[in-house]
Design an enzyme around this catalytic site. Structure first.
Site, short mmCIF file in Angstrom:
data_model
loop_
_atom_site.label_atom_id
_atom_site.label_comp_id
_atom_site.label_asym_id
_atom_site.label_seq_id
_atom_site.Cartn_x
_atom_site.Cartn_y
_atom_site.Cartn_z
N GLU A 184 0.81 -1.22 0.00
CA GLU A 184 0.00 0.00 0.00
C GLU A 184 0.84 1.27 0.00
O GLU A 184 0.32 2.36 -0.26
CB GLU A 184 -0.94 -0.01 1.21
CG GLU A 184 -2.06 -1.04 1.07
CD GLU A 184 -2.95 -1.13 2.29
OE1 GLU A 184 -2.57 -0.61 3.35
OE2 GLU A 184 -4.04 -1.72 2.18
N GLU A 244 6.75 -21.69 8.35
CA GLU A 244 7.17 -20.83 9.46
C GLU A 244 8.21 -21.50 10.35
O GLU A 244 8.85 -20.84 11.17
CB GLU A 244 5.97 -20.41 10.30
CG GLU A 244 5.35 -21.52 11.12
CD GLU A 244 4.27 -20.98 12.05
OE1 GLU A 244 4.46 -21.09 13.27
OE2 GLU A 244 3.26 -20.44 11.55
#
Length: 269
Positions: free
Chosen positions: A79, A110
């Protein structure tokens, strides 16, 4: 020690609740998140200041995380170019398992403590840059490994976690610990913890971009004019800064391609 984000919910028999009860209970829990962020403001200020200082000197900001935490970093990074008109590689979000993990969970991604540094190395991360690890649990191996390697390469490190005293915060030079407590749905850190992380990410990049000069007054003067809504918003900004009527402001904006350049050209007249 059990992470507070993993502790049992304050609510039980959720399947027996009415929809109204579910929503009210979630909302009640959500109200606690800004208060938790407020308690961490001194830590957030320290990290935000360090990020801005590095970026003013030409450094980049990197996020690493897994699952929801990784997705939030990718969202915040993606963004920044349309909002502030900055290059695509100024803020980089990396998620464990690669971009495919944005939409579909990658099993055990992860848990790989070595992969984060490999992912970061693809961007030639260096000691001018900043690395922020995002991990609700505060103990994600992918994030721990990335931060550890970054420290060894003299890269400034920070983190956003939602438990106190975890290994991620211990490794980060600028830890941010927003303790959000048990989730409404036990262990579902996409809820309060994710909301807290999003709030902190908003603070970090917005404060940095303001200090880098991408905001004038309270306006996004360098935003990309990528759709009609943003062109209309930009036109309103030009009108406010110059006093021009809408048609002339729109023409000036179209000529120069950004609010900043349009206003600067008008002021030179």
């Amino acid at each position: 020690m059990e992470a507070t984000t993993e502790k049992s919910s304050y609510y039980n028999n959720l399947e027996q609740m009415t929809v109204a009860e579910i929503l009210q209970s979630i909302n009640t829990e959500d109200k606690s998140v800004p208060l938790a962020v407020e308690k961490a403001l001194p830590q957030i200020e320290a990290l935000a200041t360090a990020i801005a200082e590095r970026m003013k000197k030409g450094g980049r900001l990197f996020y690493i995380g897994a699952g929801t935490s990784g997705r939030l970093g990718v969202v915040d990074a993606s963004e920044c170019p349309p909002t502030f008109g900055v290059p695509l590689d100024l803020v980089v979000g990396i998620i464990a398992g690669g971009d495919g993990a944005i939409r579909k969970a990658v099993e055990f991604a992860e848990d790989d403590a070595e992969q984060a540094w490999k992912d970061l190395s693809a961007y030639n991360i260096n000691d001018k840059d900043v690395l922020v690890g995002i991990a609700a649990s505060g103990k994600t191996p992918y994030v721990i490994g990335g931060l550890k390697n970054a420290n060894e390469h003299n890269i400034l490190t920070g983190c956003i976690v939602c438990n106190s005293g975890g290994p991620v915060a211990a490794i980060a030079q600028y830890p941010v610990e927003v303790v959000t407590g048990p989730e409404f749905l036990t262990g579902s850190t996409r809820m309060k913890a994710g909301t807290a992380q999003k709030l902190v990410l908003n603070m970090l990049t917005t404060s940095a971009m303001i200090q880098l000069g991408h905001v004038k007054g309270n306006r996004m003067v360098d935003m990309q004019l990528s759709n009609n809504k943003l062109i209309d918003r930009g036109t309103q900004m030009v009108m406010a800064e110059t006093g021009l009527p809408e048609t002339e402001a729109a023409t000036l904006l179209k000529q120069h391609g950004s609010v900043r350049k349009a206003v600067e050209s008008f002021n030179k007249i």
